[in-house]
Design a protein around this motif. Sequence first.
Motif, PDB file in Angstrom:
ATOM      1  N   GLN A  74       0.836  -1.215   0.000  1.00 32.41           N
ATOM      2  CA  GLN A  74       0.000   0.000   0.000  1.00 32.41           C
ATOM      3  C   GLN A  74       0.863   1.254   0.000  1.00 32.41           C
ATOM      4  O   GLN A  74       0.523   2.243  -0.656  1.00 32.41           O
ATOM      5  CB  GLN A  74      -0.937  -0.011   1.199  1.00 32.41           C
ATOM      6  CG  GLN A  74      -2.106  -0.964   0.968  1.00 32.41           C
ATOM      7  CD  GLN A  74      -3.273  -0.685   1.876  1.00 32.41           C
ATOM      8  OE1 GLN A  74      -3.171  -0.905   3.071  1.00 32.41           O
ATOM      9  NE2 GLN A  74      -4.350  -0.202   1.317  1.00 32.41           N
ATOM     10  N   TYR A  90       6.338   6.996   3.756  1.00 31.25           N
ATOM     11  CA  TYR A  90       5.774   5.719   3.289  1.00 31.25           C
ATOM     12  C   TYR A  90       6.800   4.575   3.203  1.00 31.25           C
ATOM     13  O   TYR A  90       6.668   3.699   2.366  1.00 31.25           O
ATOM     14  CB  TYR A  90       5.119   5.911   1.911  1.00 31.25           C
ATOM     15  CG  TYR A  90       3.962   6.887   1.917  1.00 31.25           C
ATOM     16  CD1 TYR A  90       2.758   6.581   2.542  1.00 31.25           C
ATOM     17  CD2 TYR A  90       4.081   8.128   1.287  1.00 31.25           C
ATOM     18  CE1 TYR A  90       1.703   7.478   2.547  1.00 31.25           C
ATOM     19  CE2 TYR A  90       3.024   9.033   1.283  1.00 31.25           C
ATOM     20  CZ  TYR A  90       1.844   8.700   1.916  1.00 31.25           C
ATOM     21  OH  TYR A  90       0.790   9.597   1.916  1.00 31.25           O
ATOM     22  N   LYS A  94       1.046   4.015  -3.124  1.00 27.93           N
ATOM     23  CA  LYS A  94       0.825   5.432  -2.787  1.00 27.93           C
ATOM     24  C   LYS A  94       1.952   6.289  -3.366  1.00 27.93           C
ATOM     25  O   LYS A  94       1.712   7.314  -4.002  1.00 27.93           O
ATOM     26  CB  LYS A  94       0.769   5.589  -1.262  1.00 27.93           C
ATOM     27  CG  LYS A  94       0.445   6.996  -0.796  1.00 27.93           C
ATOM     28  CD  LYS A  94      -1.021   7.294  -0.962  1.00 27.93           C
ATOM     29  CE  LYS A  94      -1.363   8.697  -0.495  1.00 27.93           C
ATOM     30  NZ  LYS A  94      -2.773   9.047  -0.757  1.00 27.93           N
ATOM     31  N   ASP A 130      -5.982   5.568  -4.750  1.00 23.84           N
ATOM     32  CA  ASP A 130      -4.601   5.083  -4.603  1.00 23.84           C
ATOM     33  C   ASP A 130      -4.392   4.274  -3.320  1.00 23.84           C
ATOM     34  O   ASP A 130      -3.278   3.878  -3.004  1.00 23.84           O
ATOM     35  CB  ASP A 130      -3.584   6.224  -4.719  1.00 23.84           C
ATOM     36  CG  ASP A 130      -3.764   7.312  -3.672  1.00 23.84           C
ATOM     37  OD1 ASP A 130      -4.584   7.126  -2.749  1.00 23.84           O
ATOM     38  OD2 ASP A 130      -3.087   8.357  -3.777  1.00 23.84           O
ATOM     39  N   TYR A 131      -5.466   4.018  -2.578  1.00 23.10           N
ATOM     40  CA  TYR A 131      -5.407   3.085  -1.454  1.00 23.10           C
ATOM     41  C   TYR A 131      -5.438   1.648  -1.961  1.00 23.10           C
ATOM     42  O   TYR A 131      -4.931   0.736  -1.322  1.00 23.10           O
ATOM     43  CB  TYR A 131      -6.603   3.353  -0.526  1.00 23.10           C
ATOM     44  CG  TYR A 131      -6.716   2.423   0.664  1.00 23.10           C
ATOM     45  CD1 TYR A 131      -5.979   2.643   1.824  1.00 23.10           C
ATOM     46  CD2 TYR A 131      -7.567   1.315   0.633  1.00 23.10           C
ATOM     47  CE1 TYR A 131      -6.084   1.804   2.922  1.00 23.10           C
ATOM     48  CE2 TYR A 131      -7.677   0.458   1.730  1.00 23.10           C
ATOM     49  CZ  TYR A 131      -6.934   0.706   2.863  1.00 23.10           C
ATOM     50  OH  TYR A 131      -7.042  -0.136   3.942  1.00 23.10           O
ATOM     51  N   TYR A 132      -6.045   1.456  -3.145  1.00 24.24           N
ATOM     52  CA  TYR A 132      -6.239   0.108  -3.706  1.00 24.24           C
ATOM     53  C   TYR A 132      -5.312  -0.210  -4.868  1.00 24.24           C
ATOM     54  O   TYR A 132      -4.979  -1.360  -5.106  1.00 24.24           O
ATOM     55  CB  TYR A 132      -7.687  -0.061  -4.200  1.00 24.24           C
ATOM     56  CG  TYR A 132      -8.717   0.199  -3.144  1.00 24.24           C
ATOM     57  CD1 TYR A 132      -9.064  -0.790  -2.226  1.00 24.24           C
ATOM     58  CD2 TYR A 132      -9.325   1.442  -3.038  1.00 24.24           C
ATOM     59  CE1 TYR A 132     -10.007  -0.544  -1.237  1.00 24.24           C
ATOM     60  CE2 TYR A 132     -10.274   1.690  -2.052  1.00 24.24           C
ATOM     61  CZ  TYR A 132     -10.603   0.701  -1.152  1.00 24.24           C
ATOM     62  OH  TYR A 132     -11.523   0.936  -0.173  1.00 24.24           O
ATOM     63  N   GLU A 163     -12.535   4.080  -0.438  1.00 24.88           N
ATOM     64  CA  GLU A 163     -11.412   4.911   0.047  1.00 24.88           C
ATOM     65  C   GLU A 163     -10.807   5.597  -1.186  1.00 24.88           C
ATOM     66  O   GLU A 163     -11.120   5.230  -2.316  1.00 24.88           O
ATOM     67  CB  GLU A 163     -10.353   4.019   0.709  1.00 24.88           C
ATOM     68  CG  GLU A 163     -10.830   3.241   1.923  1.00 24.88           C
ATOM     69  CD  GLU A 163     -11.125   4.126   3.122  1.00 24.88           C
ATOM     70  OE1 GLU A 163     -10.500   5.206   3.236  1.00 24.88           O
ATOM     71  OE2 GLU A 163     -11.995   3.745   3.926  1.00 24.88           O
TER      72      GLU A 163
END
Length: 571
Positions: free
Chosen positions: A103, A131, A107, A528-530, A525
């Motif tokens: 994830q 990140y 991102k 870009d969470y998925y 959500e």
Amino acid sequence: MAFVHLHVHSQYSLLDGACTMGDKKDKMMELLEEMGQTAIAITDHGNMYGAIKFYKSAKKHGIKPILGCECYTAARTRFDKSREYDAHYGHLVLLCKNNVGYQNLIKMVSLSNTQGFYYKPRIDKELLEKYHEGLICLSACLAGDVPQRLVAGDYEGAKELALWYDNLFGRGNYYLEIQDHGIEDQKIVIDGLLRMHEETGIPLVATNDAHYLRKSDAKAQKVLLYVQLKKTLSEECGMGFETDEFYLKSEKEMRDLFQYIPEACDNTVKIAEMCDVSFQNLDDPDHKVYHLPNFVTPDNMDHFEFLKKLAYEGYDRKYPARTKELDERLEYELGVVHKMGFVDYFLIVSDYVRYAKSVGIPVGPGRGSGAGSMVAYCIDITNIEPLKYNLLFERFLNPERVSMPDFDVDFCYERRQEVIDYVNRKYGADHVAQIVTFGTMAARNAIRDVGRVMGLPYQSVDVVAKQVPMELKMTLKRALEVSPELKRMYDSDPQVTELIDTALKVEGMPRHASTHAAGVVITPEPTDYYLPLATNDGLPVTQFNMVEIERLGLLKMDFLGLRTLTVIHDT
């Protein structure tokens, strides 16, 4: 003893990588099986287009997939875009240890495209600080920031940067990456990295920056690169690979190359053992989890009750003469929709179709399997009465075969964007993205592209290309079987033999990414969470294609622009 390739470019390092994997051409995994290797990473340049295809392909062959990306690093920050200072960028390899790392990587890859794009999609130190969790970092090839400082003679600067990465990712999650393709500058880098390893204890890892599968594929990969650069092979443009060593080497070849530091090869296995990303929907498609956006009902009414209310209002309106058969059909359909968890799906489609009609945007009557749904007819998604034409609901939704339903809705070609704008406003622009599609090198185009790079006269290449029959899904292999003239030219003219042999190696590879004509994904959500995002004409586009998005359990909608509706409306 074993070895794992951790720096590999698939065909999705567009017109640069030639390690083919996927549904039809699974050559990379077949080669790994042949060599007895049990894991491999994918590290395409600045993107993750091939991640899902790679994951499925590796799993199918019993090989452990390691998801990663060779990111581009900004000279200053990702927001700086001055030609004088920021045209230069470095490389950095990031590998996912777990789903948190995955994830974080998607991102960063998304933000490198949507915020950091300048020549290339770039990440910076700020993103890495935010990140880095769940990721393993390698210092990358000659173009990496640490190797570049070593080549420039700045050992202390290189060491300082390496220690910054080591401190950020934590000991054991950052590796000094050594490569040896017989290039002069690599000797400087290897010496510098070995010294740095001795002084700091930062571990080493051996990689081979694989851009093609076998040594014999070096020319085909060079052709791909020159198609991208719009150059011929006779023009030396300083962008090619200096040697033909950038292939998937066997464990023995890699261990022989780095026999003076065997731990660098051992560490590839150590890293592979640390990496484990999983996708439930890909690993267990019979128990899929769906990620539908949250549809807000009036007064927070129960979603199923709201769908029933809309359905029965439409039922009373469209079927003045109710019968037991009609009652049963409507109740049965509502029951299946509820049981399969697609209540919100029907509400979402119904909502944007209702919006389009309310502002005078022509909407098609419905087509495809969705026209078999009485519920869809009652809530005005379709305008076709299914029982009159004996249309089957089960072709659209079937509890025996759990898959996402799919309404193909046609809108006026000129006003389709207004519907997408409405969806953006309703769910939030960061929850909506259009879907990528890839232009590939089809049989005729492969011949023309290769001919141009080989510097052959256009006329003679055109004659060869035109011998490939104009049929759907025609391949060069098939063309050689069905076109006697092409076979004759191939057998009798060495130049044509070379042309077609090279074209065979690049045929079917993605040539460029563009935006799918109809597909849009809406997520609960931010998108870009998925999945990772790119941009096309300034708009966010997914890096996974329609089929992959559906497999991940995300909601893919088709907003089809149909000129015919516009013509009928104007008439």
